[in-house]
Design a protein around this motif. Structure first.
Motif, PDB file in Angstrom:
ATOM      1  N   ASN A 174      -2.507  -3.256   5.577  1.00  0.00           N
ATOM      2  CA  ASN A 174      -1.803  -3.865   4.448  1.00  0.00           C
ATOM      3  C   ASN A 174      -1.875  -3.022   3.176  1.00  0.00           C
ATOM      4  O   ASN A 174      -1.632  -3.516   2.080  1.00  0.00           O
ATOM      5  CB  ASN A 174      -2.370  -5.268   4.178  1.00  0.00           C
ATOM      6  CG  ASN A 174      -1.468  -6.104   3.294  1.00  0.00           C
ATOM      7  OD1 ASN A 174      -0.251  -5.968   3.341  1.00  0.00           O
ATOM      8  ND2 ASN A 174      -2.061  -6.955   2.475  1.00  0.00           N
ATOM      9  N   GLY A 175      -2.248  -1.745   3.308  1.00  0.00           N
ATOM     10  CA  GLY A 175      -2.352  -0.888   2.132  1.00  0.00           C
ATOM     11  C   GLY A 175      -3.643  -1.074   1.363  1.00  0.00           C
ATOM     12  O   GLY A 175      -3.878  -0.399   0.359  1.00  0.00           O
ATOM     13  N   GLU A 176      -4.500  -1.991   1.830  1.00  0.00           N
ATOM     14  CA  GLU A 176      -5.748  -2.281   1.123  1.00  0.00           C
ATOM     15  C   GLU A 176      -6.950  -1.607   1.769  1.00  0.00           C
ATOM     16  O   GLU A 176      -8.014  -1.525   1.161  1.00  0.00           O
ATOM     17  CB  GLU A 176      -5.985  -3.795   1.096  1.00  0.00           C
ATOM     18  CG  GLU A 176      -4.894  -4.564   0.375  1.00  0.00           C
ATOM     19  CD  GLU A 176      -5.055  -6.069   0.513  1.00  0.00           C
ATOM     20  OE1 GLU A 176      -5.024  -6.756  -0.513  1.00  0.00           O
ATOM     21  OE2 GLU A 176      -5.220  -6.545   1.655  1.00  0.00           O
ATOM     22  N   LEU A 177      -6.799  -1.149   3.016  1.00  0.00           N
ATOM     23  CA  LEU A 177      -7.917  -0.583   3.764  1.00  0.00           C
ATOM     24  C   LEU A 177      -7.667   0.885   4.081  1.00  0.00           C
ATOM     25  O   LEU A 177      -6.535   1.367   4.030  1.00  0.00           O
ATOM     26  CB  LEU A 177      -8.130  -1.364   5.063  1.00  0.00           C
ATOM     27  CG  LEU A 177      -8.343  -2.871   4.924  1.00  0.00           C
ATOM     28  CD1 LEU A 177      -8.480  -3.517   6.293  1.00  0.00           C
ATOM     29  CD2 LEU A 177      -9.561  -3.167   4.062  1.00  0.00           C
ATOM     30  N   LYS A 178      -8.734   1.584   4.428  1.00  0.00           N
ATOM     31  CA  LYS A 178      -8.612   2.986   4.820  1.00  0.00           C
ATOM     32  C   LYS A 178      -9.655   3.306   5.880  1.00  0.00           C
ATOM     33  O   LYS A 178     -10.647   2.576   6.043  1.00  0.00           O
ATOM     34  CB  LYS A 178      -8.769   3.905   3.608  1.00  0.00           C
ATOM     35  CG  LYS A 178     -10.095   3.776   2.885  1.00  0.00           C
ATOM     36  CD  LYS A 178     -10.130   4.676   1.648  1.00  0.00           C
ATOM     37  CE  LYS A 178     -11.466   4.559   0.917  1.00  0.00           C
ATOM     38  NZ  LYS A 178     -11.505   5.442  -0.282  1.00  0.00           N
ATOM     39  N   LEU A 179      -9.411   4.392   6.597  1.00  0.00           N
ATOM     40  CA  LEU A 179     -10.336   4.813   7.643  1.00  0.00           C
ATOM     41  C   LEU A 179     -11.554   5.474   7.014  1.00  0.00           C
ATOM     42  O   LEU A 179     -11.428   6.324   6.133  1.00  0.00           O
ATOM     43  CB  LEU A 179      -9.636   5.792   8.589  1.00  0.00           C
ATOM     44  CG  LEU A 179     -10.464   6.322   9.758  1.00  0.00           C
ATOM     45  CD1 LEU A 179     -10.819   5.195  10.727  1.00  0.00           C
ATOM     46  CD2 LEU A 179      -9.695   7.427  10.493  1.00  0.00           C
TER      47      LEU A 179
END
Length: 216
Positions: A174-179
């Motif tokens: 959702n554009g809020e998380l990253k790896l």
């Protein structure tokens, strides 16, 4: 009223009702005919408020507008991962840029010689490929390879696993998380952490190096 007359009137009434009902349905307004289908899909679309994977989805993201619009680099990553999973050696990702159409991103699909094959269009708000683009892509590539033995014999490298995991977070985050970190385990799988923008871990998952999918 005689019994025979009563039976005749009842039969006539039933026949009239049976004929009138289909005509009423046929001539109902489009809004009335479509209302039931729309209701069955639910207020938030085909998969409900939380996306295809049920309550919360994989990362509470797919199937609704992103909190942060999709970027050009993210769109390119999604195409790179798609081609890798499909095992298409004759196709590769070309340039990615903002489309002339507002709110869209264009990613060029090339053949092995570098010639333009297709332009894939993504919606910045949803992070998904446009429906028309998906349809054209299915016609272009056709059905996936059904050779399961060959599919399960492959093993993705560390760089490929990073690409696949990153694409997964882009798609569902959702554009809020990253790896976060991704490391290989002694048994040949990979563990990956998913973080918020502040770097705090919100999920840890184990991925198969054969399918690129979570196994835990």
């Amino acid at each position: 009223m005689k019994r025979k007359t009563t039976l005749k009137l009842a039969a006539a009434l039933i026949a009239t009702t049976m004929i009138a009902t289909p005509f009423a349905a046929t001539y109902a307004s489009p809004g009335e005919r479509e209302h039931k289908g729309e209701y069955m899909r639910g207020e938030h679309g085909e998969y409900g408020e939380h996306g295809k994977h049920g309550k919360g989805g994989m990362f509470h993201g797919e199937g609704r507008a992103r909190a942060v619009p999709l970027t050009i680099d993210e769109a390119r990553t999604l195409v790179d991962a798609m081609l890798l999973k499909m095992g298409e050696p004759n196709l590769k990702t070309g340039d990615a840029k903002a489309s002339e159409q507002a709110g869209k991103i264009d990613v060029v699909l090339l053949n092995a010689s570098g010639d333009v094959v297709e332009v894939l269009k993504f919606d910045e708000k949803t992070g998904r490929m446009d429906r028309g683009t998906r349809h054209d892509l299915r016609k272009l590539i056709g059905k996936p390879n059904k050779d399961k033995a060959a599919r399960f014999d492959r093993k993705f490298t560390a760089d490929q696993m990073t690409l696949l995991a990153n694409a997964m977070v882009i798609r569902f985050g959702n554009g809020e998380l990253k790896l976060g970190d991704i490391t290989e385990t002694p048994r040949g799988t990979y563990t990956a952490t998913v973080t918020n923008q502040a770097g705090e871990i919100v999920r840890e998952m184990e991925l198969s190096s054969v399918t690129g999918r979570p196994i835990s």
